[in-house]
Write a protein that holds these residues in place. Structure first.
Motif, PDB file in Angstrom:
ATOM      1  N   ALA A   1     -31.479 -12.905 -30.939  1.00 52.80           N
ATOM      2  CA  ALA A   1     -32.473 -12.813 -29.875  1.00 52.80           C
ATOM      3  C   ALA A   1     -31.923 -12.040 -28.680  1.00 52.80           C
ATOM      4  CB  ALA A   1     -32.902 -14.214 -29.450  1.00 52.80           C
ATOM      5  N   LEU A   2     -30.686 -12.329 -28.300  1.00 57.82           N
ATOM      6  CA  LEU A   2     -30.084 -11.658 -27.154  1.00 57.82           C
ATOM      7  C   LEU A   2     -29.762 -10.201 -27.449  1.00 57.82           C
ATOM      8  CD1 LEU A   2     -27.786 -14.564 -25.933  1.00 57.82           C
ATOM      9  CD2 LEU A   2     -29.722 -13.572 -24.685  1.00 57.82           C
ATOM     10  N   THR A   3     -29.476  -9.880 -28.715  1.00 58.76           N
ATOM     11  CA  THR A   3     -29.244  -8.485 -29.092  1.00 58.76           C
ATOM     12  C   THR A   3     -30.492  -7.648 -28.875  1.00 58.76           C
ATOM     13  OG1 THR A   3     -27.536  -9.022 -30.718  1.00 58.76           O
ATOM     14  CG2 THR A   3     -28.685  -6.935 -31.003  1.00 58.76           C
ATOM     15  N   GLY A   4     -31.633  -8.138 -29.378  1.00 61.25           N
ATOM     16  CA  GLY A   4     -32.877  -7.412 -29.190  1.00 61.25           C
ATOM     17  C   GLY A   4     -33.221  -7.234 -27.722  1.00 61.25           C
ATOM     18  N   LEU A   5     -33.048  -8.315 -26.937  1.00 63.23           N
ATOM     19  CA  LEU A   5     -33.347  -8.257 -25.506  1.00 63.23           C
ATOM     20  C   LEU A   5     -32.413  -7.294 -24.789  1.00 63.23           C
ATOM     21  CD1 LEU A   5     -34.813  -9.301 -22.979  1.00 63.23           C
ATOM     22  CD2 LEU A   5     -33.141 -11.181 -22.894  1.00 63.23           C
ATOM     23  N   ALA A   6     -31.123  -7.408 -25.063  1.00 64.15           N
ATOM     24  CA  ALA A   6     -30.132  -6.568 -24.379  1.00 64.15           C
ATOM     25  C   ALA A   6     -30.347  -5.086 -24.693  1.00 64.15           C
ATOM     26  CB  ALA A   6     -28.717  -6.996 -24.770  1.00 64.15           C
ATOM     27  N   GLN A   7     -30.625  -4.759 -25.957  1.00 62.71           N
ATOM     28  CA  GLN A   7     -30.836  -3.366 -26.335  1.00 62.71           C
ATOM     29  C   GLN A   7     -32.095  -2.796 -25.683  1.00 62.71           C
ATOM     30  OE1 GLN A   7     -28.855  -1.299 -27.785  1.00 62.71           O
ATOM     31  NE2 GLN A   7     -27.288  -2.756 -28.428  1.00 62.71           N
ATOM     32  N   TYR A   8     -33.137  -3.594 -25.601  1.00 59.25           N
ATOM     33  CA  TYR A   8     -34.368  -3.130 -24.957  1.00 59.25           C
ATOM     34  C   TYR A   8     -34.127  -2.877 -23.470  1.00 59.25           C
ATOM     35  CZ  TYR A   8     -39.222  -2.772 -23.522  1.00 59.25           C
ATOM     36  OH  TYR A   8     -40.412  -2.322 -22.992  1.00 59.25           O
ATOM     37  N   LEU A   9     -33.457  -3.813 -22.815  1.00 59.95           N
ATOM     38  CA  LEU A   9     -33.181  -3.659 -21.385  1.00 59.95           C
ATOM     39  C   LEU A   9     -32.271  -2.458 -21.130  1.00 59.95           C
ATOM     40  CD1 LEU A   9     -32.620  -7.398 -20.375  1.00 59.95           C
ATOM     41  CD2 LEU A   9     -34.563  -5.953 -19.742  1.00 59.95           C
ATOM     42  N   LEU A  10     -31.278  -2.266 -21.984  1.00 57.51           N
ATOM     43  CA  LEU A  10     -30.363  -1.140 -21.820  1.00 57.51           C
ATOM     44  C   LEU A  10     -31.112   0.186 -21.929  1.00 57.51           C
ATOM     45  CD1 LEU A  10     -27.317  -0.404 -21.497  1.00 57.51           C
ATOM     46  CD2 LEU A  10     -27.217  -0.281 -23.990  1.00 57.51           C
ATOM     47  N   THR A  11     -31.974   0.296 -22.932  1.00 59.71           N
ATOM     48  CA  THR A  11     -32.753   1.522 -23.105  1.00 59.71           C
ATOM     49  C   THR A  11     -33.701   1.734 -21.931  1.00 59.71           C
ATOM     50  OG1 THR A  11     -32.659   1.203 -25.506  1.00 59.71           O
ATOM     51  CG2 THR A  11     -34.279   2.768 -24.677  1.00 59.71           C
ATOM     52  N   TRP A  12     -34.310   0.659 -21.464  1.00 61.93           N
ATOM     53  CA  TRP A  12     -35.223   0.734 -20.317  1.00 61.93           C
ATOM     54  C   TRP A  12     -34.470   1.195 -19.070  1.00 61.93           C
ATOM     55  CZ3 TRP A  12     -38.179  -4.111 -18.078  1.00 61.93           C
ATOM     56  CH2 TRP A  12     -39.154  -3.679 -17.164  1.00 61.93           C
ATOM     57  N   ALA A  13     -33.264   0.694 -18.876  1.00 52.34           N
ATOM     58  CA  ALA A  13     -32.468   1.112 -17.722  1.00 52.34           C
ATOM     59  C   ALA A  13     -32.183   2.611 -17.769  1.00 52.34           C
ATOM     60  CB  ALA A  13     -31.160   0.322 -17.682  1.00 52.34           C
ATOM     61  N   TYR A  14     -31.782   3.111 -18.941  1.00 54.27           N
ATOM     62  CA  TYR A  14     -31.496   4.538 -19.074  1.00 54.27           C
ATOM     63  C   TYR A  14     -32.758   5.384 -18.917  1.00 54.27           C
ATOM     64  CZ  TYR A  14     -26.634   3.881 -20.399  1.00 54.27           C
ATOM     65  OH  TYR A  14     -25.288   3.580 -20.390  1.00 54.27           O
ATOM     66  N   ALA A  15     -33.913   4.814 -19.218  1.00 51.38           N
ATOM     67  CA  ALA A  15     -35.167   5.542 -19.016  1.00 51.38           C
ATOM     68  C   ALA A  15     -35.549   5.598 -17.544  1.00 51.38           C
ATOM     69  CB  ALA A  15     -36.289   4.881 -19.817  1.00 51.38           C
ATOM     70  N   SER A  16     -34.931   4.737 -16.724  1.00 50.10           N
ATOM     71  CA  SER A  16     -35.300   4.626 -15.318  1.00 50.10           C
ATOM     72  C   SER A  16     -34.375   5.366 -14.370  1.00 50.10           C
ATOM     73  CB  SER A  16     -35.340   3.137 -14.909  1.00 50.10           C
ATOM     74  OG  SER A  16     -36.236   2.403 -15.723  1.00 50.10           O
ATOM     75  N   ALA A  17     -33.124   5.609 -14.774  1.00 53.14           N
ATOM     76  CA  ALA A  17     -32.160   6.203 -13.846  1.00 53.14           C
ATOM     77  C   ALA A  17     -31.107   6.992 -14.610  1.00 53.14           C
ATOM     78  CB  ALA A  17     -31.494   5.106 -13.011  1.00 53.14           C
ATOM     79  N   ASP A  18     -30.336   7.810 -13.873  1.00 53.88           N
ATOM     80  CA  ASP A  18     -29.274   8.617 -14.468  1.00 53.88           C
ATOM     81  C   ASP A  18     -28.209   7.730 -15.107  1.00 53.88           C
ATOM     82  OD1 ASP A  18     -30.494  10.893 -13.630  1.00 53.88           O
ATOM     83  OD2 ASP A  18     -29.043  11.403 -12.067  1.00 53.88           O
ATOM     84  N   ALA A  19     -27.653   8.187 -16.222  1.00 52.93           N
ATOM     85  CA  ALA A  19     -26.580   7.454 -16.893  1.00 52.93           C
ATOM     86  C   ALA A  19     -25.354   7.343 -15.986  1.00 52.93           C
ATOM     87  CB  ALA A  19     -26.217   8.144 -18.202  1.00 52.93           C
ATOM     88  N   ALA A  20     -25.042   8.424 -15.253  1.00 54.25           N
ATOM     89  CA  ALA A  20     -23.873   8.408 -14.365  1.00 54.25           C
ATOM     90  C   ALA A  20     -24.044   7.382 -13.248  1.00 54.25           C
ATOM     91  CB  ALA A  20     -23.638   9.798 -13.780  1.00 54.25           C
ATOM     92  N   TYR A  21     -25.252   7.295 -12.708  1.00 57.87           N
ATOM     93  CA  TYR A  21     -25.540   6.349 -11.632  1.00 57.87           C
ATOM     94  C   TYR A  21     -25.413   4.901 -12.086  1.00 57.87           C
ATOM     95  CZ  TYR A  21     -28.637   3.513  -8.660  1.00 57.87           C
ATOM     96  OH  TYR A  21     -29.166   2.515  -7.887  1.00 57.87           O
ATOM     97  N   LEU A  22     -25.775   4.617 -13.335  1.00 55.69           N
ATOM     98  CA  LEU A  22     -25.851   3.238 -13.826  1.00 55.69           C
ATOM     99  C   LEU A  22     -24.502   2.633 -14.184  1.00 55.69           C
ATOM    100  CD1 LEU A  22     -28.998   3.541 -16.126  1.00 55.69           C
ATOM    101  CD2 LEU A  22     -28.850   2.303 -13.950  1.00 55.69           C
ATOM    102  N   GLN A  23     -23.448   3.445 -14.328  1.00 52.30           N
ATOM    103  CA  GLN A  23     -22.192   2.923 -14.857  1.00 52.30           C
ATOM    104  C   GLN A  23     -21.553   1.811 -14.023  1.00 52.30           C
ATOM    105  OE1 GLN A  23     -21.568   3.546 -18.073  1.00 52.30           O
ATOM    106  NE2 GLN A  23     -23.531   4.519 -17.658  1.00 52.30           N
TER     107      GLN A  23
END
Length: 296
Positions: A225-247
């Motif tokens: 359950a946490l894998t699915g949630l974490a992967q979705y949130l991670l992808t959503w984060a990258y869709a919202s902001a620069d990868a360099a900014y998020l590190q």
């Protein structure tokens, strides 16, 4: 660029930071569940990896139902395959690493990933990688190194397993960020789970097809359950902001995981945890404050 344009772009970056922090919390819970299934219940690493992602895939089915089968339409099959192969390698290295390395040490070593992502963000994605972003990432990494103390006697060569996993996941993150420019978040998430499950199944079968002990199943369901949630949130984060900014915000996984390991396993942090965690948090807050006032 006008001040209005700057204001309009700010919420997306801040949303991405908040989502990345939420993903870090989900990954912390996931890592506790995986380590419990491995160390406390005695499940093998290949079995854990298979069931973790198979369960996540089953729970992600509503994303396809809600978005429609068209979310799986893609013209970038090669990118999805490359992303999955890197993720699969990282998962196997990581799960095995968690079985032989303390969770706080493994997470600290995984903090090398932002350096790989930062380099790729500039060279491959053509994102802005200025001094402030580099300094914030370096500050987060320095905090991780203070916590792990690689100069101590407890440091072993097994610790290189999380570093190798981090390198694989950095490649996965870069491809994920690129795909978010082309495809929906739900589709990218489901493709990862859909393609990883048979790969993990083949590795599990090749290792001897060991069935997890009964005591491990609750942890495996939690991990799925946490894998699915974490992967979705991670992808959503990258869709919202620069990868360099998020590190730097990704670095917050370290204190999250150490606190979770402390609560669940009684693995008390070393004295270096508090200054190290403070440095990671300070780097994240500095970058967030700076990007809020930076012209677009």
């Amino acid at each position: 660029m006008s001040q209005i344009a700057s204001i309009e772009t700010t919420p997306a970056a801040l949303r991405g930071a908040a989502i990345m922090v939420a993903a870090g919390l989900a990954f912390a819970g996931l890592n506790v569940a995986v380590q419990w299934a491995s160390v406390n219940a005695g499940a093998s690493a290949p079995a854990i990896a298979f069931w973790q992602y198979a369960i996540a895939l089953a729970l992600a089915a509503p994303l396809v139902w809600r978005g429609g089968i068209h979310i799986l339409h893609t013209r970038h099959v090669f990118l999805h395959l490359a992303r999955v192969l890197l993720a699969a390698a990282g998962i196997q290295l990581w799960v095995y690493g968690l079985s032989v390395v303390p969770i706080w040490q493994a997470i600290a070593l995984a903090m090398t990933s932002p350096f790989f992502v930062m380099a790729g963000a500039g060279l491959v994605l053509r994102e802005r990688v200025d001094f402030a972003r580099i300094a914030a990432t370096a500050g987060g990494f320095a905090g991780a190194m203070i916590i792990i103390a690689p100069w101590s006697e407890s440091f072993t060569y097994h610790a290189f397993l999380p570093v190798l996993a981090a390198a694989c996941w950095a490649g996965t993150s870069l491809i994920t960020k690129y795909l978010t420019r082309l495809e929906p978040t739900a589709g990218i998430t489901v493709y990862l789970l859909l393609l990883l499950t048979p790969i993990n199944a083949a590795i599990w079968l090749g290792s001897g097809f060991e069935i997890p002990p009964q005591a491990a199943w609750w942890a495996l369901f939690a991990a799925g359950a946490l894998t699915g949630l974490a992967q979705y949130l991670l992808t959503w984060a990258y869709a919202s902001a620069d990868a360099a900014y998020l590190q730097p915000f990704d670095d917050l996984k370290l204190p999250f995981n150490i606190v979770a390991g402390w609560v669940v396993f009684g693995a008390a942090p070393t004295p270096g945890f508090w200054p190290g965690a403070a440095l990671i948090v300070a780097a994240s807050l500095y970058l967030m404050r700076r990007e809020r006032t930076l012209p677009a």
